[in-house]
Write a protein that holds these residues in place. Sequence first.
Motif: not given
Length: 470
Positions: A72-73, A76, A297, A314, A318
């Motif tokens: 999810a991070l 985003q 990431c 952000t 996320g």
Amino acid sequence: MASTLAIVVSLILLMYLAYRGITVLLLAPLMAALAVLLSGEIGIFLPIYTDTFMKALGGYVMQFLPIFLLGALFGQLMADSGAAHSISQWIVNKLGERHAIITVVLACGILTYGGVSLFVVAFAIYPIARDLFQAADIPKRLIPATIALGSFTFTMTALPGTPAIQNAIPIPYYGTNVFAAPGLGIIAGAIMLGLGLWWLQSRASRARLAGEGYGQHVEADDDTPANGAATPNSALSHMPLLLAILPLVLVVGVNALFTYVVFPGMDMSFITERFPHLEPSRIAGLWALIIALAVACCVLVVSRLGRWTNLRATVNKGVFGFMLPLFNTASEVGYGAVIAGLAGFAIIRDAVLNVTPHNPLISEAIAMNVLAGITGSSSGGLSIALQTLGADYLRMAQEVGISPELLHRVAVLAAGGFDTLPHCGAIITLLSICKLTHRQSYLNIAAVTMGGPFIALVSVITLGTLFGSF
């Protein structure tokens, strides 16, 4: 018999009420309680809830929380950095409106195969798809199916190395990794993509012959996603293409590096000495995926230092975004654990396992498809099926000489079949994003997300049975 009927009733109600929009977080324990009540065991429901439901839920969260969180991070970060926008815009510029359908499918496919959440992709690609379809005068009702083909099919369940959660779930049950049966996965992906594009292009051609164009649709002026997913601002939307693609390459590349080089070359004895109950070979696939997502990431954050408008927002968005999908799926796993503990489940289990006792691939495919269809979730159905039947399938496969890698790929492909029935949350969300209804678009969605994947699944089972895993 009463216990079996109780299970069937609770499953039907779970499917119906989920379709009506009630959250699985509440439905799963309630439907588990109903099954226990109808089975005549209500007196011990509280022990079942605390010792069975919550233990299964907690175990799933412990195992897969890092994958959901980092996925999810990463999605985003890709959206807010402008990377997703740059990649999709490059594809649009190269292919243009003449190839609107394949342009949208490829944009969705590249982003989801690189690890971007399918929901983030849908929000990011819809405005581009809308403009392309309008310019090409292709009916808007085909946009949801086009996005679904690129996001919900071959990159989610078939292509080797895809970081989709569906591809990670079988790892601890079968001791495999996300690259399981790569050749068969590529064949399945090609079938899904080919048949899906053929269907969509034929529908567009038929509409053109009938004189049907894009249609009259009221479009909202504000394209800000309903869930708050950020649209890249002008400062970040011009991210250089190579820099935008790098994180996607890292997700797959770092994963492969640790899966095939680093972990196999390591002496894991120091781990087993410290954690005697841990089998590194069965969990290394998850470790590799965690490392790959974490590296991607970090690279995204560092590569845009000084250019983030609000990096903290952000990151928070996320991280917060992973919780609902994780606990929805974990609640379904808890429900499955309760069901598996009822006396009536033995009848259902034996019936499923004995469908083809000499070829567990067929039985596995049926079980995954049915449970994914009931729950309206590929990850939920897959988790329930493996929680209750995974050990049986592994044992049966070992008895007849079928590799765990083939079991893995068939399970994931099957879970991506009937999961897109009308009550599927992803389908409801996609239609909402596109501002269309089931009546307008669902038939074409079903054709590309169930028809093609079913043929791909049958092909993989046939090839796997004849030639084994490759």
